[in-house]
Design a protein around this motif. Structure first.
Motif, PDB file in Angstrom:
ATOM      1  N   PRO A 121       0.794  -1.234   0.000  1.00 46.66           N
ATOM      2  CA  PRO A 121       0.000   0.000   0.000  1.00 46.66           C
ATOM      3  C   PRO A 121       0.824   1.280   0.000  1.00 46.66           C
ATOM      4  CG  PRO A 121      -0.057  -1.029   2.169  1.00 46.66           C
ATOM      5  CD  PRO A 121       0.649  -1.989   1.266  1.00 46.66           C
ATOM      6  N   LEU A 122       2.125   1.168   0.277  1.00 50.63           N
ATOM      7  CA  LEU A 122       2.958   2.362   0.402  1.00 50.63           C
ATOM      8  C   LEU A 122       4.096   2.363  -0.610  1.00 50.63           C
ATOM      9  CD1 LEU A 122       3.394   2.454   4.298  1.00 50.63           C
ATOM     10  CD2 LEU A 122       1.715   3.715   2.937  1.00 50.63           C
ATOM     11  N   CYS A 123       4.400   3.538  -1.143  1.00 47.25           N
ATOM     12  CA  CYS A 123       5.685   3.823  -1.770  1.00 47.25           C
ATOM     13  C   CYS A 123       6.455   4.717  -0.795  1.00 47.25           C
ATOM     14  CB  CYS A 123       5.496   4.511  -3.113  1.00 47.25           C
ATOM     15  SG  CYS A 123       4.827   3.442  -4.410  1.00 47.25           S
ATOM     16  N   TYR A 124       7.646   5.159  -1.189  1.00 49.49           N
ATOM     17  CA  TYR A 124       8.466   5.936  -0.260  1.00 49.49           C
ATOM     18  C   TYR A 124       9.214   7.054  -0.973  1.00 49.49           C
ATOM     19  CZ  TYR A 124       7.677   2.304   3.218  1.00 49.49           C
ATOM     20  OH  TYR A 124       7.085   1.440   4.095  1.00 49.49           O
ATOM     21  N   LEU A 125       9.491   8.109  -0.200  1.00 51.87           N
ATOM     22  CA  LEU A 125      10.384   9.177  -0.621  1.00 51.87           C
ATOM     23  C   LEU A 125      11.649   9.086   0.221  1.00 51.87           C
ATOM     24  CD1 LEU A 125      10.671  11.776  -2.411  1.00 51.87           C
ATOM     25  CD2 LEU A 125       9.911  13.061  -0.399  1.00 51.87           C
ATOM     26  N   LEU A 126      12.802   9.118  -0.454  1.00 56.22           N
ATOM     27  CA  LEU A 126      14.103   9.099   0.205  1.00 56.22           C
ATOM     28  C   LEU A 126      14.786  10.445  -0.005  1.00 56.22           C
ATOM     29  CD1 LEU A 126      15.436   5.636  -1.092  1.00 56.22           C
ATOM     30  CD2 LEU A 126      13.825   6.086   0.779  1.00 56.22           C
ATOM     31  N   ARG A 127      15.743  10.739   0.875  1.00 54.77           N
ATOM     32  CA  ARG A 127      16.495  11.993   0.757  1.00 54.77           C
ATOM     33  C   ARG A 127      17.964  11.721   1.052  1.00 54.77           C
ATOM     34  NH1 ARG A 127      14.617  16.477   4.819  1.00 54.77           N
ATOM     35  NH2 ARG A 127      15.685  15.058   6.243  1.00 54.77           N
ATOM     36  N   GLY A 128      18.826  12.393   0.321  1.00 57.92           N
ATOM     37  CA  GLY A 128      20.252  12.221   0.547  1.00 57.92           C
ATOM     38  C   GLY A 128      21.020  13.427   0.062  1.00 57.92           C
ATOM     39  N   GLN A 129      22.335  13.278   0.065  1.00 56.76           N
ATOM     40  CA  GLN A 129      23.223  14.363  -0.345  1.00 56.76           C
ATOM     41  C   GLN A 129      24.049  13.915  -1.540  1.00 56.76           C
ATOM     42  OE1 GLN A 129      26.438  15.522   2.345  1.00 56.76           O
ATOM     43  NE2 GLN A 129      26.052  17.677   1.868  1.00 56.76           N
ATOM     44  N   LEU A 130      24.108  14.777  -2.543  1.00 55.68           N
ATOM     45  CA  LEU A 130      24.942  14.524  -3.709  1.00 55.68           C
ATOM     46  C   LEU A 130      26.343  15.029  -3.417  1.00 55.68           C
ATOM     47  CD1 LEU A 130      25.279  13.662  -6.693  1.00 55.68           C
ATOM     48  CD2 LEU A 130      24.564  15.982  -7.326  1.00 55.68           C
ATOM     49  N   PRO A 148      -2.742   5.949  -4.149  1.00 53.00           N
ATOM     50  CA  PRO A 148      -4.184   6.123  -4.371  1.00 53.00           C
ATOM     51  C   PRO A 148      -4.816   4.795  -4.777  1.00 53.00           C
ATOM     52  CG  PRO A 148      -2.907   7.780  -5.564  1.00 53.00           C
ATOM     53  CD  PRO A 148      -1.932   6.761  -5.069  1.00 53.00           C
ATOM     54  N   LEU A 149      -6.065   4.607  -4.397  1.00 52.46           N
ATOM     55  CA  LEU A 149      -6.751   3.341  -4.646  1.00 52.46           C
ATOM     56  C   LEU A 149      -7.816   3.488  -5.723  1.00 52.46           C
ATOM     57  CD1 LEU A 149      -7.283   2.159  -0.950  1.00 52.46           C
ATOM     58  CD2 LEU A 149      -5.463   1.477  -2.533  1.00 52.46           C
ATOM     59  N   ALA A 150      -8.052   2.405  -6.439  1.00 52.03           N
ATOM     60  CA  ALA A 150      -9.162   2.342  -7.386  1.00 52.03           C
ATOM     61  C   ALA A 150     -10.484   2.365  -6.611  1.00 52.03           C
ATOM     62  CB  ALA A 150      -9.048   1.075  -8.224  1.00 52.03           C
ATOM     63  N   PRO A 151     -11.600   2.658  -7.281  1.00 54.76           N
ATOM     64  CA  PRO A 151     -12.888   2.730  -6.576  1.00 54.76           C
ATOM     65  C   PRO A 151     -13.243   1.471  -5.797  1.00 54.76           C
ATOM     66  CG  PRO A 151     -13.097   3.694  -8.765  1.00 54.76           C
ATOM     67  CD  PRO A 151     -11.731   3.078  -8.694  1.00 54.76           C
ATOM     68  N   SER A 154      -8.823  -1.557  -4.738  1.00 59.62           N
ATOM     69  CA  SER A 154      -7.631  -2.270  -5.193  1.00 59.62           C
ATOM     70  C   SER A 154      -6.525  -1.284  -5.569  1.00 59.62           C
ATOM     71  CB  SER A 154      -7.970  -3.149  -6.400  1.00 59.62           C
ATOM     72  OG  SER A 154      -8.361  -2.347  -7.504  1.00 59.62           O
ATOM     73  N   HIS A 155      -5.318  -1.826  -5.715  1.00 60.81           N
ATOM     74  CA  HIS A 155      -4.184  -1.017  -6.142  1.00 60.81           C
ATOM     75  C   HIS A 155      -4.067  -1.042  -7.665  1.00 60.81           C
ATOM     76  CE1 HIS A 155      -2.413  -1.960  -1.953  1.00 60.81           C
ATOM     77  NE2 HIS A 155      -2.894  -0.736  -1.957  1.00 60.81           N
ATOM     78  N   ILE A 156      -3.638   0.078  -8.231  1.00 61.89           N
ATOM     79  CA  ILE A 156      -3.410   0.151  -9.674  1.00 61.89           C
ATOM     80  C   ILE A 156      -2.171  -0.679 -10.008  1.00 61.89           C
ATOM     81  CG2 ILE A 156      -2.950   1.669 -11.630  1.00 61.89           C
ATOM     82  CD1 ILE A 156      -5.741   1.993 -10.386  1.00 61.89           C
ATOM     83  N   TYR A 157      -2.281  -1.503 -11.029  1.00 63.72           N
ATOM     84  CA  TYR A 157      -1.198  -2.417 -11.388  1.00 63.72           C
ATOM     85  C   TYR A 157       0.098  -1.663 -11.691  1.00 63.72           C
ATOM     86  CZ  TYR A 157       1.578  -5.707 -14.118  1.00 63.72           C
ATOM     87  OH  TYR A 157       2.608  -6.483 -14.595  1.00 63.72           O
ATOM     88  N   ASN A 158       1.165  -2.086 -11.024  1.00 67.43           N
ATOM     89  CA  ASN A 158       2.522  -1.630 -11.339  1.00 67.43           C
ATOM     90  C   ASN A 158       2.640  -0.109 -11.336  1.00 67.43           C
ATOM     91  OD1 ASN A 158       5.239  -2.078 -12.019  1.00 67.43           O
ATOM     92  ND2 ASN A 158       4.829  -1.842 -14.202  1.00 67.43           N
ATOM     93  N   ALA A 159       1.963   0.557 -10.412  1.00 67.66           N
ATOM     94  CA  ALA A 159       1.961   2.021 -10.383  1.00 67.66           C
ATOM     95  C   ALA A 159       2.638   2.532  -9.119  1.00 67.66           C
ATOM     96  CB  ALA A 159       0.540   2.563 -10.472  1.00 67.66           C
TER      97      ALA A 159
END
Length: 325
Positions: A121-130, A148-151, A154-159
């Motif tokens: 159900p989750l994606c993530y944001l990472l932070r670092g230093q170049l 975000p979920l479909a009506p 369910s989860h949107i495929y591969n999104a």
């Protein structure tokens, strides 16, 4: 919203990559131009024993090859430190890492988005230093982004969140699928302060067909996005517009059935909402490439695919879309 893009405004220039960069299993997923470099983000599929890395190519060297096609591009590999530890934290939370999908550079701060498998159900944001020779991720920073979920729930495929951009001291995260029947939106997060506990706000986005696979800034609150459709069925069928949406259906259908399609969109942030319009269609021979990264440069754009091309053998393809004179 008009579906058909305007007449071509760019000449397609194919850049010749050194063997290491052209290798298809780099699976590049993002581009960023910053200072004097173009950065190429590998998907860094740790689960497949891939190395976590970027590559850097000097913009001056790209200019030189555009003028002299025999010129061999120098490049630098930039390891990404700290990703395995963050992947372990995701796994401990029950989320399955699949790869890095988007990159945003704000001076020497690097933001990366992580895609997880469809059931997570989750994606993530990472932070670092170049730094000069590496990207060093902050292993204490792991910001969850709810998909975000479909009506039907369910989860949107591969999104996942395939694009990151900055505006008004906010980091914006664009979801790949933006054809929900209700309100579509883009997450926004205040960049200072930003912590793992930050809760994203939402900017309304006009419904948008197909996929958003990357975004690049072109001016104050103006962006250009890659809008891509893959002709495959199965789970990918969710990206097909309904037959009643004739303007968009015509873009991806012919007598033989579905066909892949690629174009650029202009996205504008105004009055706390995002609108879009078609900018340019890729020439048809380039529709079958899975374009994943875009970076604005001198009125044109660098674009890169992940690995998929219309036919085998697969390879990385880097184009420069040169503005017409």
């Amino acid at each position: 919203m008009p579906a058909r893009a305007q007449q071509p405004q760019f000449a397609v220039r194919n850049l010749h990559l050194p063997k290491e960069l052209a290798y298809y299993d780099n699976q590049f997923s993002g581009l960023a131009a910053s200072a004097d470099q173009l950065y190429l983000l590998s998907e860094s599929r740790l689960q497949d024993k891939a190395e976590a890395k970027l590559y850097a190519v000097r913009l001056a060297d790209l200019d030189r090859q555009l003028a002299d096609t025999a010129y061999v591009l120098p490049y630098q590999k930039v390891p990404i430190a700290g990703l395995p530890a963050l992947r372990a934290r995701m796994a401990a939370a029950g989320q399955r890492y699949e790869g890095l999908e988007a990159m945003l550079l704000v001076q020497d701060v690097v933001y990366l988005s992580v895609e997880t498998d469809t059931p997570s159900p989750l994606c993530y944001l990472l932070r670092g230093q170049l730094r000069a020779n590496a990207v060093v991720l902050d292993t204490t920073f792991l910001l969850p982004l709810a998909k975000p979920l479909a009506p039907d729930g369910s989860h949107i495929y591969n999104a996942g969140f395939e694009a990151l951009a900055a505006a008004n001291k906010q980091v914006m995260a664009f979801f790949e699928y933006n054809s929900f029947p209700g309100q579509n939106s883009v997450y926004e997060l205040a960049s200072n302060p930003l912590s793992s506990a930050s809760a994203p706000g939402k900017l309304p986005l006009a419904p948008l067909p197909f996929r958003i696979t990357d975004v690049t800034a072109t001016g104050k609150n103006r962006f250009t996005a890659l809008n891509y459709f893959f002709k495959g069925g199965g789970g990918d069928a969710v990206y097909r517009p309904p037959a009643s949406d004739l303007p968009n259906a015509r873009l991806i259908l012919d007598q033989g059935g579905y066909k892949s399609y690629a174009r650029l969109l202009t996205i504008e942030l105004k009055d706390n909402q995002l609108t879009w319009q078609p900018l340019w269609e890729f020439p048809e021979p380039y529709w079958g490439y899975n374009w994943e990264g875009i970076a604005a440069y001198r009125g044109g754009y660098f674009v890169i695919n992940d690995k998929y091309t219309p036919s085998r053998p697969y390879q990385t393809t880097l184009l420069y879309l040169q503005p017409a004179k």
